[in-house]
Design a protein around this motif. Sequence first.
Motif, short mmCIF file in Angstrom:
data_model
loop_
_atom_site.label_atom_id
_atom_site.label_comp_id
_atom_site.label_asym_id
_atom_site.label_seq_id
_atom_site.Cartn_x
_atom_site.Cartn_y
_atom_site.Cartn_z
N VAL A 53 0.99 -1.53 -0.04
CA VAL A 53 -0.02 -0.20 -0.07
C VAL A 53 1.06 1.64 -0.20
CG1 VAL A 53 -1.90 1.07 1.43
CG2 VAL A 53 -2.39 -1.79 1.02
N LYS A 54 2.17 0.84 1.11
CA LYS A 54 2.73 2.62 0.79
C LYS A 54 3.93 2.63 -0.36
CE LYS A 54 4.97 3.86 4.36
NZ LYS A 54 4.96 5.04 5.24
N GLN A 55 3.28 1.39 -1.42
CA GLN A 55 4.70 1.05 -1.74
C GLN A 55 6.39 1.45 -1.57
OE1 GLN A 55 2.85 4.07 -4.24
NE2 GLN A 55 3.10 2.08 -6.42
N ARG A 56 6.34 0.47 -0.42
CA ARG A 56 8.23 0.63 -0.03
C ARG A 56 9.13 -0.85 0.02
NH1 ARG A 56 8.56 2.87 6.24
NH2 ARG A 56 9.06 1.63 7.89
N PRO A 57 10.02 -0.46 -0.03
CA PRO A 57 11.10 -1.17 -0.02
C PRO A 57 10.86 -2.58 1.13
CG PRO A 57 11.88 0.79 -0.38
CD PRO A 57 10.69 1.22 -0.10
N PRO A 140 4.22 1.74 9.82
CA PRO A 140 5.30 3.10 10.19
C PRO A 140 3.80 4.26 9.37
CG PRO A 140 4.24 2.12 7.69
CD PRO A 140 3.49 0.91 9.00
N SER A 141 4.69 5.20 9.51
CA SER A 141 3.57 6.79 8.92
C SER A 141 2.46 6.78 7.36
CB SER A 141 4.72 7.62 8.05
OG SER A 141 5.39 7.46 7.65
N ALA A 142 1.53 6.55 7.59
CA ALA A 142 0.65 6.17 6.88
C ALA A 142 -0.08 7.35 5.64
CB ALA A 142 -0.61 6.29 7.89
N ASN A 143 1.83 7.80 5.11
CA ASN A 143 2.29 7.71 3.49
C ASN A 143 2.73 7.31 2.39
OD1 ASN A 143 3.95 8.84 5.93
ND2 ASN A 143 4.94 9.18 3.86
N ARG A 144 2.58 7.71 1.84
CA ARG A 144 3.43 7.26 0.44
C ARG A 144 4.73 7.02 0.65
NH1 ARG A 144 2.19 10.59 -3.83
NH2 ARG A 144 1.17 11.44 -2.69
N VAL A 148 5.47 12.84 2.23
CA VAL A 148 5.43 14.06 3.96
C VAL A 148 4.37 13.23 4.91
CG1 VAL A 148 4.39 16.29 4.64
CG2 VAL A 148 4.97 16.28 2.44
N SER A 149 5.09 12.49 6.11
CA SER A 149 4.27 11.70 6.90
C SER A 149 2.68 12.97 7.51
CB SER A 149 4.26 11.75 8.02
OG SER A 149 5.44 11.28 7.78
N PRO A 150 1.73 12.18 7.96
CA PRO A 150 0.31 12.34 7.83
C PRO A 150 0.16 12.80 9.23
CG PRO A 150 0.23 9.81 7.70
CD PRO A 150 1.82 10.47 7.75
N LEU A 226 16.56 11.68 0.71
CA LEU A 226 15.31 11.71 0.39
C LEU A 226 14.07 11.43 1.11
CD1 LEU A 226 14.30 14.18 -1.50
CD2 LEU A 226 14.18 12.35 -3.26
N HIS A 227 13.90 12.25 1.88
CA HIS A 227 12.52 11.75 2.77
C HIS A 227 11.48 12.47 3.40
CE1 HIS A 227 11.30 7.78 4.20
NE2 HIS A 227 11.15 8.07 5.33
N TYR A 228 10.64 12.39 3.84
CA TYR A 228 9.91 13.61 4.20
C TYR A 228 9.28 14.37 3.04
CZ TYR A 228 11.68 10.83 8.31
OH TYR A 228 11.81 10.02 9.01
N ALA A 229 9.34 14.27 1.48
CA ALA A 229 9.13 15.30 1.17
C ALA A 229 7.93 15.86 0.12
CB ALA A 229 10.29 14.76 -0.74
#
Length: 329
Positions: A53-57, A140-144, A148-150, A226-229
């Motif tokens: 869902v997050k498209q996280r590795p 994890p944080s509920a963002n892609r 940016v974190s919600p 690069l994160h939280y961008a």
Amino acid sequence: MIPEHARIAGEDALNDAIDILKRGGLVAFPTETVYGLGADARNPVAVRRIFAVKQRPANHPLIVHLADVSQLAQWAQAIPDVAWRLAEQFWPGPLAMILPKHPDVPLEVTGGQQTVALRIPDNPLALALLRQFGSGIAAPSANRFNHVSPTQAAHVLSELGDRIELILDGGDCRVGLESTIVDLTGCQPRILRPGHISPEQIADVIGQPVTLSNGIETRAPGTLALHYAPDTPSALCTQSELLQQVAEYLSKKRSVGILSWRDYPQFEGRVRLQKMSDDPVAYGHDLYAALRQLDQQGLDKILVEAVPDDESWLAVNDRLRKATAAISV
Ligand code: AMP
Ligand code: MG
């Protein structure tokens, strides 16, 4: 079946949330740091859904959230004395600890590592959910991934509303920045991610110095460059760079936004200014909502003015550097 738009609900939806978690689904919920995307941490299939869902590795580990310190020994082993002391002092609260994982913790949760991140969040709705669920919730944080974190339910809806069933709404997150992460598996405690709880506060409790990780060797999303961008190209700059850049953008008739703790009345009506607090805690609380505001304006560029380079700004500085890592002025 997953509806097109997630339902946003309060405490009255706790039973539904538990049902969803028990059948391997995902529930977004508030914590005092940011909103989390939760799954049953004992269910590898459910945990894999978080990554999809997050498209996280898959090799980026998740934090397991607990209701009570009495659960700690079910998730970690060889727990050092300092961990109990930190738990006593800071839990529930914005501190995650890395410990050797208990053999029953699925490797899906830990990104294949033999260590696990654990924390008890300080939010009434999160604690009610965790208590009623009775086991760990990986979140994890509920963002892609990398976004940016919600810090509000509406942010989660815009990030993941088409991919999850339920968002528990607990209002605005009190802290607004992700937890401090301290790794207790090495010779010396090490901060992997700065947050609201400072290195000094941790050192005071454990009676020994803590080191700050440079983040390079750790496999952890919060430590990527690069994160939280935001989606809009964003750059971190000094005041003089900012003044020069704004003049340049305006002369080219391009749109520019400023995120700063200073005021710029001379640009009024010509640039979009997101005025921040000059207090690091208030700045941290407002940061992600402010970045989202700017990101929605369709600007050509966001200029983020550097904040003071001292201890009290450590967590904010970390996030600003990561939000702008792709580009320099
Ligand atoms: P997020 O899920 O986006 O809030 O990020 C979770 C954070 O937990 C990551 O930034 C990692 O730094 C951290 N983390 C979780 N588990 C581990 C672990 N076993 N080792 C190191 N860091 C971890
Ligand atoms: Mg995150």
